[in-house]
Design a protein around this motif. Structure first.
Motif, PDB file in Angstrom:
ATOM      1  N   PRO A 206     -40.674  53.996  64.239  1.00 40.13           N
ATOM      2  CA  PRO A 206     -40.558  54.996  65.331  1.00 40.13           C
ATOM      3  C   PRO A 206     -39.117  55.336  65.669  1.00 40.13           C
ATOM      4  CG  PRO A 206     -40.884  52.838  66.279  1.00 40.13           C
ATOM      5  CD  PRO A 206     -40.851  52.632  64.784  1.00 40.13           C
ATOM      6  N   GLN A 207     -38.153  54.934  64.827  1.00 40.41           N
ATOM      7  CA  GLN A 207     -36.742  55.211  65.102  1.00 40.41           C
ATOM      8  C   GLN A 207     -36.285  56.505  64.424  1.00 40.41           C
ATOM      9  OE1 GLN A 207     -37.701  52.206  63.776  1.00 40.41           O
ATOM     10  NE2 GLN A 207     -37.591  50.893  65.579  1.00 40.41           N
ATOM     11  N   HIS A 208     -37.184  57.482  64.290  1.00 44.30           N
ATOM     12  CA  HIS A 208     -36.827  58.696  63.573  1.00 44.30           C
ATOM     13  C   HIS A 208     -35.742  59.502  64.288  1.00 44.30           C
ATOM     14  CE1 HIS A 208     -40.019  59.671  66.434  1.00 44.30           C
ATOM     15  NE2 HIS A 208     -39.491  60.897  66.500  1.00 44.30           N
ATOM     16  N   ALA A 209     -35.546  59.239  65.583  1.00 41.04           N
ATOM     17  CA  ALA A 209     -34.505  59.958  66.325  1.00 41.04           C
ATOM     18  C   ALA A 209     -33.112  59.621  65.806  1.00 41.04           C
ATOM     19  CB  ALA A 209     -34.604  59.631  67.813  1.00 41.04           C
ATOM     20  N   TYR A 210     -32.981  58.484  65.105  1.00 41.60           N
ATOM     21  CA  TYR A 210     -31.674  58.122  64.561  1.00 41.60           C
ATOM     22  C   TYR A 210     -31.166  59.170  63.576  1.00 41.60           C
ATOM     23  CZ  TYR A 210     -32.172  53.462  66.609  1.00 41.60           C
ATOM     24  OH  TYR A 210     -32.295  52.424  67.485  1.00 41.60           O
ATOM     25  N   GLY A 211     -32.060  59.871  62.921  1.00 45.13           N
ATOM     26  CA  GLY A 211     -31.651  60.937  62.016  1.00 45.13           C
ATOM     27  C   GLY A 211     -30.916  62.036  62.755  1.00 45.13           C
ATOM     28  N   TYR A 212     -31.429  62.392  63.943  1.00 40.86           N
ATOM     29  CA  TYR A 212     -30.755  63.405  64.758  1.00 40.86           C
ATOM     30  C   TYR A 212     -29.436  62.870  65.306  1.00 40.86           C
ATOM     31  CZ  TYR A 212     -35.303  65.717  64.576  1.00 40.86           C
ATOM     32  OH  TYR A 212     -36.460  66.325  64.143  1.00 40.86           O
ATOM     33  N   TYR A 213     -29.431  61.592  65.714  1.00 38.73           N
ATOM     34  CA  TYR A 213     -28.189  60.989  66.208  1.00 38.73           C
ATOM     35  C   TYR A 213     -27.106  61.020  65.131  1.00 38.73           C
ATOM     36  CZ  TYR A 213     -31.202  59.012  69.875  1.00 38.73           C
ATOM     37  OH  TYR A 213     -32.079  58.841  70.900  1.00 38.73           O
ATOM     38  N   TYR A 214     -27.509  60.644  63.930  1.00 40.69           N
ATOM     39  CA  TYR A 214     -26.548  60.586  62.819  1.00 40.69           C
ATOM     40  C   TYR A 214     -26.023  61.975  62.489  1.00 40.69           C
ATOM     41  CZ  TYR A 214     -24.720  59.544  58.139  1.00 40.69           C
ATOM     42  OH  TYR A 214     -23.911  59.411  57.036  1.00 40.69           O
ATOM     43  N   SER A 215     -26.898  62.971  62.491  1.00 39.87           N
ATOM     44  CA  SER A 215     -26.481  64.347  62.193  1.00 39.87           C
ATOM     45  C   SER A 215     -25.489  64.847  63.235  1.00 39.87           C
ATOM     46  CB  SER A 215     -27.697  65.271  62.157  1.00 39.87           C
ATOM     47  OG  SER A 215     -28.603  64.875  61.158  1.00 39.87           O
ATOM     48  N   LEU A 216     -25.844  64.695  64.523  1.00 39.71           N
ATOM     49  CA  LEU A 216     -24.968  65.170  65.588  1.00 39.71           C
ATOM     50  C   LEU A 216     -23.659  64.397  65.621  1.00 39.71           C
ATOM     51  CD1 LEU A 216     -27.615  65.656  68.443  1.00 39.71           C
ATOM     52  CD2 LEU A 216     -26.501  67.429  67.057  1.00 39.71           C
ATOM     53  N   LEU A 217     -23.728  63.084  65.387  1.00 37.13           N
ATOM     54  CA  LEU A 217     -22.520  62.271  65.402  1.00 37.13           C
ATOM     55  C   LEU A 217     -21.578  62.672  64.275  1.00 37.13           C
ATOM     56  CD1 LEU A 217     -20.939  59.833  66.533  1.00 37.13           C
ATOM     57  CD2 LEU A 217     -22.212  58.390  64.927  1.00 37.13           C
ATOM     58  N   SER A 218     -22.108  62.871  63.074  1.00 39.06           N
ATOM     59  CA  SER A 218     -21.273  63.229  61.926  1.00 39.06           C
ATOM     60  C   SER A 218     -20.662  64.611  62.083  1.00 39.06           C
ATOM     61  CB  SER A 218     -22.091  63.160  60.628  1.00 39.06           C
ATOM     62  OG  SER A 218     -22.531  61.850  60.379  1.00 39.06           O
ATOM     63  N   LEU A 219     -21.490  65.605  62.411  1.00 41.64           N
ATOM     64  CA  LEU A 219     -20.992  66.977  62.523  1.00 41.64           C
ATOM     65  C   LEU A 219     -20.035  67.115  63.711  1.00 41.64           C
ATOM     66  CD1 LEU A 219     -24.307  68.911  61.782  1.00 41.64           C
ATOM     67  CD2 LEU A 219     -22.408  68.456  60.228  1.00 41.64           C
ATOM     68  N   GLY A 220     -20.404  66.518  64.842  1.00 42.66           N
ATOM     69  CA  GLY A 220     -19.545  66.603  66.015  1.00 42.66           C
ATOM     70  C   GLY A 220     -18.225  65.889  65.813  1.00 42.66           C
ATOM     71  N   SER A 221     -18.268  64.689  65.243  1.00 41.37           N
ATOM     72  CA  SER A 221     -17.033  63.925  65.018  1.00 41.37           C
ATOM     73  C   SER A 221     -16.126  64.622  64.026  1.00 41.37           C
ATOM     74  CB  SER A 221     -17.370  62.514  64.517  1.00 41.37           C
ATOM     75  OG  SER A 221     -18.143  61.813  65.463  1.00 41.37           O
ATOM     76  N   ALA A 222     -16.716  65.187  62.969  1.00 37.70           N
ATOM     77  CA  ALA A 222     -15.910  65.894  61.968  1.00 37.70           C
ATOM     78  C   ALA A 222     -15.235  67.110  62.579  1.00 37.70           C
ATOM     79  CB  ALA A 222     -16.785  66.301  60.791  1.00 37.70           C
ATOM     80  N   ALA A 223     -15.972  67.843  63.432  1.00 33.15           N
ATOM     81  CA  ALA A 223     -15.398  69.028  64.065  1.00 33.15           C
ATOM     82  C   ALA A 223     -14.259  68.653  65.015  1.00 33.15           C
ATOM     83  CB  ALA A 223     -16.483  69.794  64.819  1.00 33.15           C
ATOM     84  N   VAL A 224     -14.499  67.651  65.862  1.00 32.43           N
ATOM     85  CA  VAL A 224     -13.474  67.235  66.821  1.00 32.43           C
ATOM     86  C   VAL A 224     -12.256  66.669  66.093  1.00 32.43           C
ATOM     87  CG1 VAL A 224     -12.937  65.605  68.681  1.00 32.43           C
ATOM     88  CG2 VAL A 224     -15.122  66.827  68.678  1.00 32.43           C
ATOM     89  N   LEU A 225     -12.506  65.816  65.110  1.00 30.04           N
ATOM     90  CA  LEU A 225     -11.399  65.219  64.366  1.00 30.04           C
ATOM     91  C   LEU A 225     -10.601  66.268  63.619  1.00 30.04           C
ATOM     92  CD1 LEU A 225     -10.047  62.546  63.545  1.00 30.04           C
ATOM     93  CD2 LEU A 225     -11.647  62.411  61.621  1.00 30.04           C
ATOM     94  N   GLY A 226     -11.281  67.235  63.022  1.00 30.67           N
ATOM     95  CA  GLY A 226     -10.590  68.295  62.299  1.00 30.67           C
ATOM     96  C   GLY A 226      -9.725  69.147  63.213  1.00 30.67           C
ATOM     97  N   ILE A 227     -10.258  69.488  64.390  1.00 31.52           N
ATOM     98  CA  ILE A 227      -9.495  70.303  65.343  1.00 31.52           C
ATOM     99  C   ILE A 227      -8.269  69.550  65.845  1.00 31.52           C
ATOM    100  CG2 ILE A 227      -9.570  71.361  67.635  1.00 31.52           C
ATOM    101  CD1 ILE A 227     -12.521  72.029  67.080  1.00 31.52           C
ATOM    102  N   VAL A 228      -8.465  68.259  66.183  1.00 38.68           N
ATOM    103  CA  VAL A 228      -7.348  67.457  66.678  1.00 38.68           C
ATOM    104  C   VAL A 228      -6.255  67.328  65.612  1.00 38.68           C
ATOM    105  CG1 VAL A 228      -6.667  65.127  67.403  1.00 38.68           C
ATOM    106  CG2 VAL A 228      -8.736  66.185  68.344  1.00 38.68           C
ATOM    107  N   CYS A 229      -6.631  67.042  64.376  1.00 41.08           N
ATOM    108  CA  CYS A 229      -5.652  66.897  63.294  1.00 41.08           C
ATOM    109  C   CYS A 229      -4.938  68.211  63.017  1.00 41.08           C
ATOM    110  CB  CYS A 229      -6.331  66.391  62.028  1.00 41.08           C
ATOM    111  SG  CYS A 229      -6.916  64.688  62.114  1.00 41.08           S
ATOM    112  N   TYR A 230      -5.675  69.300  63.039  1.00 36.51           N
ATOM    113  CA  TYR A 230      -5.086  70.622  62.784  1.00 36.51           C
ATOM    114  C   TYR A 230      -4.077  70.979  63.857  1.00 36.51           C
ATOM    115  CZ  TYR A 230      -4.809  75.582  61.697  1.00 36.51           C
ATOM    116  OH  TYR A 230      -4.349  76.828  61.373  1.00 36.51           O
ATOM    117  N   LEU A 231      -4.460  70.805  65.123  1.00 38.59           N
ATOM    118  CA  LEU A 231      -3.556  71.132  66.219  1.00 38.59           C
ATOM    119  C   LEU A 231      -2.329  70.227  66.214  1.00 38.59           C
ATOM    120  CD1 LEU A 231      -6.110  71.794  69.103  1.00 38.59           C
ATOM    121  CD2 LEU A 231      -4.829  73.482  67.768  1.00 38.59           C
ATOM    122  N   TRP A 232      -2.551  68.942  65.914  1.00 37.39           N
ATOM    123  CA  TRP A 232      -1.425  68.015  65.881  1.00 37.39           C
ATOM    124  C   TRP A 232      -0.425  68.401  64.799  1.00 37.39           C
ATOM    125  CZ3 TRP A 232      -0.002  64.724  61.842  1.00 37.39           C
ATOM    126  CH2 TRP A 232       1.017  63.803  62.137  1.00 37.39           C
TER     127      TRP A 232
END
Length: 235
Positions: A206-232
């Motif tokens: 019943p832990q199928h929600a982890y798939g959504y957590y992983y998707s949001l965590l990966s996409l969100g972290s990549a976007a934030v990290l990319g923006i921070v690195c680019y601006l820096w």
């Protein structure tokens, strides 16, 4: 086994066995040192002298199999090394031979150099994949740490290279920046493994929600990290 053969040789000498018996035992002992199977006539002489070869001698079949596999691995290594050097030489030649300044030549030259960087990204991703399943905290053990880290590092490098391209005017500098971005970072990141892992987590009821957590965590972290690195890098 060698110690036992040495004792047998001394025993045979003390009890005045014939010279050939002692010589045979010593020759067997020398052959074991180099992991070679003694000749059948030597084994027969030792057995006739009352020495149990079945109990003392090593497992020759296993040694022969190890030697055979060692030869196969050596041949494979030589073939792979030759193929790697040949492909590398062709890519270097391609990057040098394409010397035009038109968009098509620049693209081909970038592809050649990017391919030279791609194995390093692939190797790093393979090493990082070993961290998948390494989290033992029950709240986070579902997270494929290796794949997540590879994608985050690739996102950061890609953003930094995009920012660096704004400050580089030379054609050679732009070439290497794009090669690192598309070759190294492109092969370090992985969409296919990410999708497979997301799908696998979504089927882990019943832990199928982890798939959504992983998707949001990966996409969100990549976007934030990319923006921070680019601006820096830009600022």
């Amino acid at each position: 086994d060698i110690h036992s053969l040495s004792q047998a040789s001394n025993y045979a000498q003390r009890h005045r066995f014939s010279g050939p018996v002692i010589d045979s035992l010593r020759e067997i002992q020398d052959m074991i040192h180099v992991r070679k199977k003694p000749r059948e006539n030597l084994i027969e002489v030792a057995r006739n002298a009352g020495y149990s070869m079945n109990k003392r001698l090593p497992h020759w079949a296993q040694w022969q199999e190890e030697a055979r596999l060692g030869e196969i691995y050596t041949v494979e290594f030589v073939i792979n090394l030759f193929a790697f050097l040949s492909v590398t030489a062709l890519l270097i030649w391609g990057g040098i031979s394409v010397s035009g300044s038109d968009p098509s030549s620049i693209s081909y030259r970038t592809y050649f150099v990017a391919t030279l960087f791609s194995p390093f990204g692939t190797i790093l991703r393979w090493h990082l994949s070993q961290f998948n399943g390494s989290i033992h905290n029950p709240r986070w053990e579902w997270l494929p740490l290796g794949t997540f880290s590879a994608n985050m590092i690739a996102s950061a490098i890609s953003a930094l290279m995009a920012a660096a391209s704004l400050k580089v005017d030379s054609q050679l500098g732009s070439l290497f920046i794009e090669a690192i971005q598309f070759g190294f970072a492109g092969c370090l990141s992985t969409v296919s493994t990410f999708v497979v892992e997301v799908e696998s987590l979504m089927h882990a009821l019943p832990q199928h929600a982890y798939g959504y957590y992983y998707s949001l965590l990966s996409l969100g972290s990549a976007a934030v990290l990319g923006i921070v690195c680019y601006l820096w890098a830009v600022v």
